[in-house]
Write a protein that holds these residues in place. Structure first.
Motif, mmCIF file in Angstrom:
data_model
loop_
_atom_site.group_PDB
_atom_site.id
_atom_site.type_symbol
_atom_site.label_atom_id
_atom_site.label_comp_id
_atom_site.label_asym_id
_atom_site.label_seq_id
_atom_site.Cartn_x
_atom_site.Cartn_y
_atom_site.Cartn_z
ATOM 1 N N SER A 152 18.082 5.773 6.799
ATOM 2 C CA SER A 152 17.305 4.634 7.299
ATOM 3 C C SER A 152 16.102 4.472 6.384
ATOM 4 C CB SER A 152 16.810 4.882 8.728
ATOM 5 O OG SER A 152 17.887 5.090 9.621
ATOM 6 N N ASP A 153 15.570 3.259 6.319
ATOM 7 C CA ASP A 153 14.387 3.058 5.491
ATOM 8 C C ASP A 153 13.181 3.716 6.142
ATOM 9 O OD1 ASP A 153 12.471 0.774 6.801
ATOM 10 O OD2 ASP A 153 14.572 0.503 7.387
ATOM 11 N N MET A 154 12.262 4.208 5.319
ATOM 12 C CA MET A 154 11.118 4.952 5.821
ATOM 13 C C MET A 154 10.065 4.076 6.480
ATOM 14 S SD MET A 154 11.664 8.105 5.669
ATOM 15 C CE MET A 154 10.006 8.585 6.169
ATOM 16 N N TYR A 155 10.194 2.773 6.369
ATOM 17 C CA TYR A 155 9.247 1.897 7.060
ATOM 18 C C TYR A 155 9.576 1.807 8.546
ATOM 19 C CZ TYR A 155 8.044 0.821 2.302
ATOM 20 O OH TYR A 155 7.667 0.942 0.990
ATOM 21 N N THR A 156 10.802 2.189 8.921
ATOM 22 C CA THR A 156 11.147 2.289 10.335
ATOM 23 C C THR A 156 11.374 3.732 10.761
ATOM 24 O OG1 THR A 156 13.495 1.872 9.815
ATOM 25 C CG2 THR A 156 12.148 -0.025 10.436
ATOM 26 N N LEU A 157 11.789 4.608 9.851
ATOM 27 C CA LEU A 157 11.923 6.025 10.184
ATOM 28 C C LEU A 157 10.553 6.699 10.220
ATOM 29 C CD1 LEU A 157 13.957 8.301 10.790
ATOM 30 C CD2 LEU A 157 13.952 8.842 8.347
ATOM 31 N N GLY A 158 9.574 6.127 9.533
ATOM 32 C CA GLY A 158 8.217 6.648 9.584
ATOM 33 C C GLY A 158 7.554 6.330 10.925
ATOM 34 N N TYR A 159 6.436 6.989 11.170
ATOM 35 C CA TYR A 159 5.717 6.782 12.420
ATOM 36 C C TYR A 159 5.002 5.433 12.429
ATOM 37 C CZ TYR A 159 6.247 11.867 13.022
ATOM 38 O OH TYR A 159 6.745 13.129 13.153
ATOM 39 N N SER A 160 4.854 4.864 13.626
ATOM 40 C CA SER A 160 4.135 3.595 13.755
ATOM 41 C C SER A 160 2.667 3.749 13.366
ATOM 42 C CB SER A 160 4.231 3.079 15.195
ATOM 43 O OG SER A 160 3.675 4.031 16.100
ATOM 44 N N PHE A 161 2.125 4.968 13.529
ATOM 45 C CA PHE A 161 0.696 5.194 13.318
ATOM 46 C C PHE A 161 0.360 5.730 11.927
ATOM 47 C CE2 PHE A 161 2.655 8.863 15.386
ATOM 48 C CZ PHE A 161 2.327 9.891 14.516
ATOM 49 N N SER A 204 11.192 -3.905 -2.754
ATOM 50 C CA SER A 204 10.277 -4.608 -3.657
ATOM 51 C C SER A 204 9.228 -5.413 -2.891
ATOM 52 C CB SER A 204 11.066 -5.533 -4.595
ATOM 53 O OG SER A 204 11.833 -6.470 -3.852
ATOM 54 N N ILE A 205 9.627 -5.971 -1.750
ATOM 55 C CA ILE A 205 8.674 -6.740 -0.939
ATOM 56 C C ILE A 205 7.592 -5.809 -0.384
ATOM 57 C CG2 ILE A 205 8.401 -8.123 1.149
ATOM 58 C CD1 ILE A 205 11.195 -9.231 0.673
ATOM 59 N N ALA A 206 8.027 -4.634 0.094
ATOM 60 C CA ALA A 206 7.061 -3.668 0.630
ATOM 61 C C ALA A 206 6.084 -3.207 -0.437
ATOM 62 C CB ALA A 206 7.808 -2.468 1.217
ATOM 63 N N ASN A 207 6.603 -2.914 -1.611
ATOM 64 C CA ASN A 207 5.727 -2.450 -2.687
ATOM 65 C C ASN A 207 4.752 -3.544 -3.123
ATOM 66 O OD1 ASN A 207 6.994 0.015 -2.614
ATOM 67 N ND2 ASN A 207 8.354 -0.400 -4.343
ATOM 68 N N TRP A 208 5.205 -4.789 -3.123
ATOM 69 C CA TRP A 208 4.322 -5.909 -3.480
ATOM 70 C C TRP A 208 3.243 -6.086 -2.406
ATOM 71 C CZ3 TRP A 208 3.077 -10.599 -1.181
ATOM 72 C CH2 TRP A 208 2.361 -11.491 -1.983
ATOM 73 N N LEU A 209 3.638 -6.017 -1.129
ATOM 74 C CA LEU A 209 2.667 -6.163 -0.049
ATOM 75 C C LEU A 209 1.607 -5.071 -0.109
ATOM 76 C CD1 LEU A 209 5.028 -7.046 2.950
ATOM 77 C CD2 LEU A 209 3.267 -8.532 1.970
ATOM 78 N N ARG A 210 2.044 -3.849 -0.438
ATOM 79 C CA ARG A 210 1.103 -2.736 -0.487
ATOM 80 C C ARG A 210 0.095 -2.898 -1.619
ATOM 81 N NH1 ARG A 210 4.639 0.938 -0.108
ATOM 82 N NH2 ARG A 210 4.669 1.679 -2.257
ATOM 83 N N SER A 211 0.490 -3.603 -2.668
ATOM 84 C CA SER A 211 -0.429 -3.832 -3.790
ATOM 85 C C SER A 211 -1.455 -4.919 -3.475
ATOM 86 C CB SER A 211 0.363 -4.207 -5.046
ATOM 87 O OG SER A 211 0.925 -5.507 -4.927
ATOM 88 N N LYS A 212 -1.168 -5.704 -2.430
ATOM 89 C CA LYS A 212 -2.048 -6.832 -2.109
ATOM 90 C C LYS A 212 -2.844 -6.637 -0.819
ATOM 91 C CE LYS A 212 -0.283 -9.187 -5.587
ATOM 92 N NZ LYS A 212 -1.080 -9.475 -6.800
ATOM 93 N N LEU A 213 -2.341 -5.791 0.070
ATOM 94 C CA LEU A 213 -2.929 -5.681 1.399
ATOM 95 C C LEU A 213 -3.286 -4.226 1.721
ATOM 96 C CD1 LEU A 213 -0.352 -7.934 3.325
ATOM 97 C CD2 LEU A 213 -2.675 -8.588 2.641
ATOM 98 N N PRO A 214 -4.156 -4.003 2.706
ATOM 99 C CA PRO A 214 -4.393 -2.628 3.166
ATOM 100 C C PRO A 214 -3.082 -1.981 3.594
ATOM 101 C CG PRO A 214 -6.006 -4.130 4.105
ATOM 102 C CD PRO A 214 -4.997 -4.988 3.411
ATOM 103 N N SER A 215 -2.980 -0.667 3.410
ATOM 104 C CA SER A 215 -1.700 0.015 3.619
ATOM 105 C C SER A 215 -1.166 -0.168 5.033
ATOM 106 C CB SER A 215 -1.849 1.505 3.300
ATOM 107 O OG SER A 215 -2.817 2.109 4.146
ATOM 108 N N LYS A 216 -2.040 -0.126 6.050
ATOM 109 C CA LYS A 216 -1.561 -0.272 7.418
ATOM 110 C C LYS A 216 -1.015 -1.663 7.684
ATOM 111 C CE LYS A 216 -4.165 3.310 9.861
ATOM 112 N NZ LYS A 216 -5.079 3.597 10.994
#
Length: 498
Positions: free
Chosen positions: A58-67, A220-232
């Motif tokens: 599973s992708d780590m954006y959903t397997l990772g914790y919400s917090f 790629s979308i996640a990595n782009w978002l992380r470069s533009k926005l706060p990580s949370k």
């Protein structure tokens, strides 16, 4: 035995247990808790499994914790990276200080009079008894001691190495050797391309095909978002993007199975080319999501097949031979190493023996409540993830709901929360609606689910958010057993003449 007491005992220090510690500290900070872990270190699955290429399916954006945002580049992460993520979460939040290792829980006995569980375990120095008001089982869903291995005729005659992925010997050298991996599930499709990098050749031997889907290891979308926005913020957007896509794909597979099947098989054919026998090796007999789909990152399995470093054989085993495996077709596969990636042995709540007021509990006779509790079993919850999405999505919601129950009992001055089936008729259904062998082998030992709320599992994250995070805690839930001080006050009031 010295008996200690905690408000909550959490059993298991894997991804669910560490999440439970965080939620208890955050949402019910006035409650004391301890985590009992049977192994010498935390991490659960991600510490136990050490086979080559171990990774998430599973992708780590959903397997990772919400917090806790996942900030690595790869969305499909390897086992060591996931283990580090869980360890970091435990350390950074002080959860690790609550863990007691090498404590294997054996029994749990509920006393209504005392409104507490007595949990007996085997610790490093012998028997240990600890009491608690609420017991939260986060011990996973399979037997850590052994995996499932069929009884293969002639296995004793094989002169090479036979290995189960759940107990991978770290000194196994398969360089330049012929390897046969028996199986076609998530473990097999992970092992084959990874072992093929060093082995002379790797053959994936399967009785029948599984749906295999390739996705990029990086989002790629996640990595782009992380470069533009706060990580949370970036993490939250990506998490919901992936949740919604997964829900859409699952619903589409249920409504239009033939269309989805055609699309999946078509993508495999695009990877392997028109000359590959996709119909034989990659076209299952069942519909998509009747069993869990297998994910391969960056088409690594297909690349290995095209390169000739691995191959797929679809056949049945007649017997092991001294030099390999004889098939029912008459062919024989030569092997130096045989890997039995033949599945897990499901185990409900670590086979702990439960009793209520001296009466043993048969969990197979109970009904599962909201995917986490059990009919007529007080102050007990368990963490069990989704079959059609990431485990942690449901684990997070379960942890939050447990805290809601704890806070509700404290507010009402009551010590006991027990799911009770109402008088409304309800038909039993299997605990999991899944046709995978490892599931069907164990279902008779598992609780049933009902055909209506709150006894039915919907495998739907959005619906569960509404139910578990915002829905009523009173739906077929009996709150009882007043705190003694409040009971005595109530008794005095009743004793006063009108």
């Amino acid at each position: 035995m010295t008996t200690e007491h905690f408000d909550v005992i959490v059993v298991g220090a894997g991804i669910s247990g560490i999440g439970a510690g965080y939620h208890l500290q955050t949402l019910s900070p006035d409650r004391s808790y301890v985590i009992l872990e049977g192994r010498p270190q935390l991490g659960g699955t991600w510490d136990l499994f050490r086979y080559p290429g171990i990774r998430s399916d599973s992708d780590m954006y959903t397997l990772g914790y919400s917090f806790r945002p996942w900030t690595e580049a790869k969305a499909i992460a390897d086992g060591p990276s996931i283990l580090k993520y869980v360890n970091d979460t435990a350390r950074d939040n002080g959860i690790d200080r609550h863990i007691r290792y090498n404590h294997h829980v054996n029994t749990a006995s509920w006393s209504t009079e005392n409104a507490r569980w007595t949990v007996e375990s085997t610790g490093p120095d012998g028997p240990v008894a600890i009491t608690c008001n609420f017991l939260f089982m986060c011990s996973g869903y399979y037997n850590y001691a052994k995996g499932h291995t069929p009884d293969f005729p002639g296995a004793d005659s094989f002169t090479g190495s036979i290995v189960h992925p759940q107990h991978w010997p770290q000194d196994l050298d398969y360089s330049g050797k012929k390897v046969v991996v028996i199986g076609s599930g998530a473990t097999a499709v992970t092992l084959v391309p990874e072992m093929a990098k060093r082995a002379a050749h790797v053959t994936m031997l399967q009785r029948s095909p599984t749906y295999v889907v390739s996705r990029p290891s990086e989002d790629s979308i996640a990595n782009w978002l992380r470069s533009k926005l706060p990580s949370k913020v970036a993490y939250g957007i990506t998490r919901w993007k992936n949740v919604l896509f997964g829900m859409f794909f699952f619903r589409l597979a249920r409504r239009k199975p033939e269309k989805v099947k055609e699309r999946i098989i078509g993508m495999v054919r695009d990877h392997l080319g028109p000359d590959y026998d996709v119909a034989k090796h990659f076209t299952p007999r069942y519909n998509p999501w009747d069993q869990r789909l297998c994910l391969v990152p960056d088409a690594d399995l297909f690349d290995s097949l095209k390169a000739g470093t691995s191959s797929v054989v679809t056949d049945r085993i007649e017997a092991f031979t001294p030099s390999g495996i004889k098939l029912e077709s008459g062919d024989e596969l030569p092997a130096d190493v045989i890997v039995t990636a033949t599945g897990l042995e499901l185990q409900l709540l670590s086979d702990v023996a439960f009793s209520v007021d001296g009466t043993a509990v048969d969990l197979s006779k109970t009904y599962n409540y909201k995917g986490m509790m059990y009919s007529d079993l007080p102050n007990l919850a368990s963490s069990f993830g989704y079959t059609n999405a990431s485990w942690t999505l449901k684990a997070d919601l379960t942890c939050g709901y447990v805290c809601r129950l704890l806070n509700t009992m404290a507010k009402r001055g009551l010590r006991q929360a027990t799911p009770r089936i109402s008088t409304e008729a309800m038909q039993p259904e299997p605990f999991l609606d899944f046709s995978s062998g490892y599931v069907t082998r164990a279902m008779e030992k598992f609780p049933k689910q009902g055909d209506r709320k709150p006894w039915k599992l919907y495998q739907n994250y959005a619906l569960d958010i509404l139910t578990l995070k915002y829905g009523s805690v009173d739906a077929e839930m009996e709150f009882s057993n007043p705190v003694p001080s409040r009971r005595s006050v109530a008794d005095k009031r009743e004793a006063v003449p009108a």
